[in-house]
Design a protein around this motif. Structure first.
Motif: not given
Length: 286
Positions: A16-23, A33-39, A61-70
């Protein structure tokens, strides 16, 4: 909208923190766009359909962020698990050293060996896996994806660890050899006062009168129990005959101070060895 569901709360928070920074970073380029946490286990990504196409912008963008995160959060953990539970290396120091070699393979730093090359594209492999399974207007389940969609990546890591262990064992053998040779030359009486070694693509030995040493002389000095260059002609050996001669001093002429053989000579003979540029030999003796 796309929802990403996690079983681990810390994964949810970190991503969530990483996606917020990228957005925030890419908002200036028109990625609305907006990133928000649900629970504690779900991230909701809302993007603006009116201006932005999901598959042209947020999807890569999301595919790249998730790749780096893994890679940053899971890869070392999986490598260590393979090292310990598949290859039974339980010593923490050994694990750390094998892990370092495996990382260097995955990052492409060991491309001197052809069998390493398949591992260099692992980021692209993971990216395409995410890209294939991320869809808009759906919920993406992170942990099941890692388990079932990255199996081939897991097999790649196993192969990588196997090669890393081979390289680690070779390095250990090399270090043991260097130490044995170092102890040998320190404990034995010198047979020759000076040996010159000229490296100009190949290695050539000269005695203290700067006379080229013959094959017969090398064989005369060579001790069988010091030979480690298996199936190599004596004229192509360097370390074994040099150690066998136990010279008091070694002068090496070369323009490649980082050559593996020269570094080995330095490690064995230490202060007994001096390195000179090749032109010093050419000027003095040609």
């Amino acid at each position: 909208m796309i929802a990403i569901h996690f079983e681990q709360e810390h994964d949810c928070k970190q991503l969530f923190s990483q996606l917020t920074q990228y957005m925030q970073k890419y908002a200036a380029y028109g990625l609305g766009g907006v990133v928000r946490a649900e629970g504690d286990d779900t991230i909701i990504l809302n993007y603006e359909h009116k201006y932005i196409n999901f598959y042209d912008s947020f999807h890569p963008l999301l595919s790249s962020v998730l790749t780096d995160y893994v890679i940053s959060t899971k890869e070392d953990e999986w490598l260590l698990d393979i090292i310990e539970n598949m290859f039974y290396f339980t010593d923490e120091q050994e694990q750390a050293q094998i892990l370092t070699v495996a990382r260097s393979i995955l990052e492409g730093d060991r491309n001197d060996l052809p069998q390493m090359k398949p591992f260099f594209n692992r980021r692209e492999f993971i990216y395409h896996a995410f890209s294939k399974h991320l869809e808009e207007e759906t919920t993406f389940y992170y942990e099941p994806f890692l388990t079932f969609r990255l199996r081939d990546y897991g097999e790649m890591l196993i192969d990588c660890v196997e090669i890393a262990i081979d390289e680690y064992m070779l390095e250990q053998e090399y270090q043991n050899m260097i130490e044995d040779f170092r102890q040998f030359v320190q404990s034995k009486r010198s047979k020759l006062d000076m040996v010159y070694v000229v490296h100009d693509g190949s290695f050539t030995f000269y005695d203290d009168h700067f006379r080229r040493m013959t094959r017969e002389e090398l064989l005369f000095h060579l001790q069988d129990d010091l030979v480690f260059e298996q199936e190599v002609d004596v004229e192509d050996m360097v370390i074994s005959p040099l150690v066998s001669m136990v010279p008091n001093r070694v002068h090496v002429f070369s323009d490649d101070p980082d050559h593996g053989v020269i570094l080995s000579i330095q490690a064995i003979f230490q202060e007994r060895m001096k390195l000179f540029p090749l032109k010093a030999y050419e000027q003095e003796w040609s």
